[in-house]
Scaffold this active site. Structure first.
Site, short mmCIF file in Angstrom:
data_model
loop_
_atom_site.label_atom_id
_atom_site.label_comp_id
_atom_site.label_asym_id
_atom_site.label_seq_id
_atom_site.Cartn_x
_atom_site.Cartn_y
_atom_site.Cartn_z
CG HIS A 66 -1.65 -1.21 1.50
ND1 HIS A 66 -2.62 -1.66 0.65
CD2 HIS A 66 -1.55 -2.13 2.50
CE1 HIS A 66 -3.11 -2.79 1.13
NE2 HIS A 66 -2.50 -3.10 2.24
CG HIS A 92 2.72 5.47 5.68
ND1 HIS A 92 2.44 5.41 7.04
CD2 HIS A 92 1.68 6.15 5.11
CE1 HIS A 92 1.30 6.02 7.26
NE2 HIS A 92 0.81 6.48 6.12
CG HIS A 94 -0.66 8.40 1.62
ND1 HIS A 94 -1.49 7.29 1.65
CD2 HIS A 94 -0.28 8.61 2.91
CE1 HIS A 94 -1.61 6.87 2.89
NE2 HIS A 94 -0.89 7.64 3.69
CD GLU A 105 -3.98 9.35 2.52
OE1 GLU A 105 -3.75 9.31 3.74
OE2 GLU A 105 -4.53 8.41 1.92
CG HIS A 118 0.46 10.25 6.73
ND1 HIS A 118 -0.51 9.59 6.01
CD2 HIS A 118 0.19 11.58 6.60
CE1 HIS A 118 -1.33 10.48 5.47
NE2 HIS A 118 -0.92 11.70 5.82
CB THR A 199 -5.97 7.86 5.37
OG1 THR A 199 -4.68 7.31 5.09
CG2 THR A 199 -5.87 9.13 6.19
N1 LIG Z 1 -2.42 7.02 6.56
S1 LIG Z 1 -2.31 6.29 7.98
O1 LIG Z 1 -3.63 6.26 8.57
O2 LIG Z 1 -1.30 6.95 8.77
C1 LIG Z 1 -1.78 4.66 7.71
C2 LIG Z 1 -1.58 4.15 6.46
F1 LIG Z 1 -1.88 4.87 5.36
C3 LIG Z 1 -1.09 2.86 6.26
F2 LIG Z 1 -0.94 2.40 5.01
C4 LIG Z 1 -0.77 2.07 7.33
S2 LIG Z 1 -0.09 0.48 7.02
O3 LIG Z 1 1.12 0.72 6.26
O4 LIG Z 1 0.10 -0.22 8.25
C5 LIG Z 1 -1.16 -0.44 5.98
C6 LIG Z 1 -2.51 -0.61 6.53
O5 LIG Z 1 -2.74 -0.31 7.83
C7 LIG Z 1 -0.97 2.56 8.61
N2 LIG Z 1 -0.67 1.67 9.62
C8 LIG Z 1 -0.82 1.88 11.03
C9 LIG Z 1 -2.26 1.93 11.43
C10 LIG Z 1 -2.88 0.56 11.35
C11 LIG Z 1 -2.27 -0.30 12.45
C12 LIG Z 1 -0.78 -0.24 12.40
C13 LIG Z 1 -0.02 -1.24 12.97
C14 LIG Z 1 1.37 -1.21 12.91
C15 LIG Z 1 2.01 -0.16 12.24
C16 LIG Z 1 1.27 0.85 11.65
C17 LIG Z 1 -0.09 0.82 11.77
C18 LIG Z 1 -1.47 3.86 8.80
F3 LIG Z 1 -1.65 4.37 10.03
ZN LIG Z 2 -0.77 7.59 5.67
#
Ligand SMILES: NS(=O)(=O)c1c(F)c(F)c(S(=O)(=O)CCO)c(N[C@H]2CCCc3ccccc32)c1F
Ligand SMILES: [Zn+2]
Length: 264
Positions: A66, A92, A94, A105, A118, A199
């Protein structure tokens, strides 16, 4: 986890079927527009601690299908002028696509930026790790940095240069750590602050969002590398799908207010 994407039959309008929170309240991102703003003079500048990681440290850089994700040590943490300490978990990005370079976003008064970074932090006073914190209403604090195409950014190159080693989903490598502060804009005292959500699925409404007002820049070449190097496919997949356009469209603000730390 299940297969969710940004377009097609598993695209964002289908997320609520498997992930009910995605169709719920307090969703992110939103369009940060002027008539939602409320100036809050009590908003303290964001303070980052231990972002200057030693080059001796190694960080895991991965393609999770992703986004490109850089793991961060919990020694890195921030104080957002709130009661709790929020420790870093990962960062990470976007981004848009080579032909459509708009991929942030959050938008500002309808303007979408080229990309957005982010840095995900979790409330380490109350929860042992980010996965536990992710579904708690006071669990996460995410820093958002808007990215424009412009001057070359040496800080970003410290991990962008490795993208060709993690082209496929689930590939990850160890990279030397560096000063993550160099990825942030100069001014940490000017930002938008609102209550929102992850998101991506599971879209938990658990995020205190801080989006910095000043965008940073990466060069056109750096953007092209970001937008054209990674696949969302695994190495054994017969069809290769380039990973780009990985941004959720802005959601309704409902009756939320966006606190701003600046007046002009
Ligand atoms: N845009 S965003 O909301 O900041 C955002 C992302 F866009 C995003 F792709 C991720 S992900 O890469 O983990 C893929 C899908 O959750 C996260 N992960 C976080 C939240 C989910 C639980 C978790 C567990 C361990 C490490 C990271 C995270 C994410 F928070
Ligand atoms: Zn993000």
């Amino acid at each position: 986890g299940a297969t969710w994407t940004y377009t097609g039959p598993d695209g964002e309008q289908h997320w609520p079927k498997q992930y009910p929170f995605c169709g719920g309240i307090f969703q992110s991102p939103i369009d940060l527009h002027t008539h939602l703003f409320r100036y809050d003079p009590t908003l303290a500048p964001v303070k980052v601690w231990n972002y200057d990681l030693s080059i001796q440290e190694q960080l895991s850089l991965g393609n999770n299908g992703h986004s490109v994700q850089l793991s961060l040590p919990p020694s890195m943490h921030l104080s957002v002028g709130l009661a709790h300490r929020y420790s870093a978990a990962q960062l990470h990005l976007h981004w848009g696509s080579p032909s459509m370079p708009a991929g942030s976003e959050h938008t500002v008064n309808g303007k979408q930026f080229a990309a957005e970074m982010h840095i995900v932090h979790f409330n380490s006073d109350k929860y042992p790790n980010v996965s536990t914190a992710a579904y708690k209403s006071d669990g996460l604090a995410v820093l958002g940095v808007l990215i424009e195409v412009g001057k070359f950014n040496p800080g970003f190159d410290l991990f962008l240069k490795y993208l060709s080693s993690i082209r496929y989903k689930d590939q990850k490598i160890q990279v030397p750590a560096f000063n993550i502060r160099n990825l942030l804009p100069a001014r940490l005292d000017e930002f938008y602050r609102y209550d929102g959500s992850l998101t991506t699925p599971p879209c938990y409404p658990s995020v205190l969002w801080t989006v910095f007002r000043t965008p940073i820049t990466i060069s056109h070449g750096q953007f092209q590398d970001l937008a054209s190097t990674l696949y969302s496919s695994s190495v054994q997949d017969s069809i290769l799908t380039t990973l780009n356009g990985n941004y959720r469209r802005p959601k309704r603000p409902d009756d939320r207010v966006v606190l701003v730390s600046f007046q002009d």
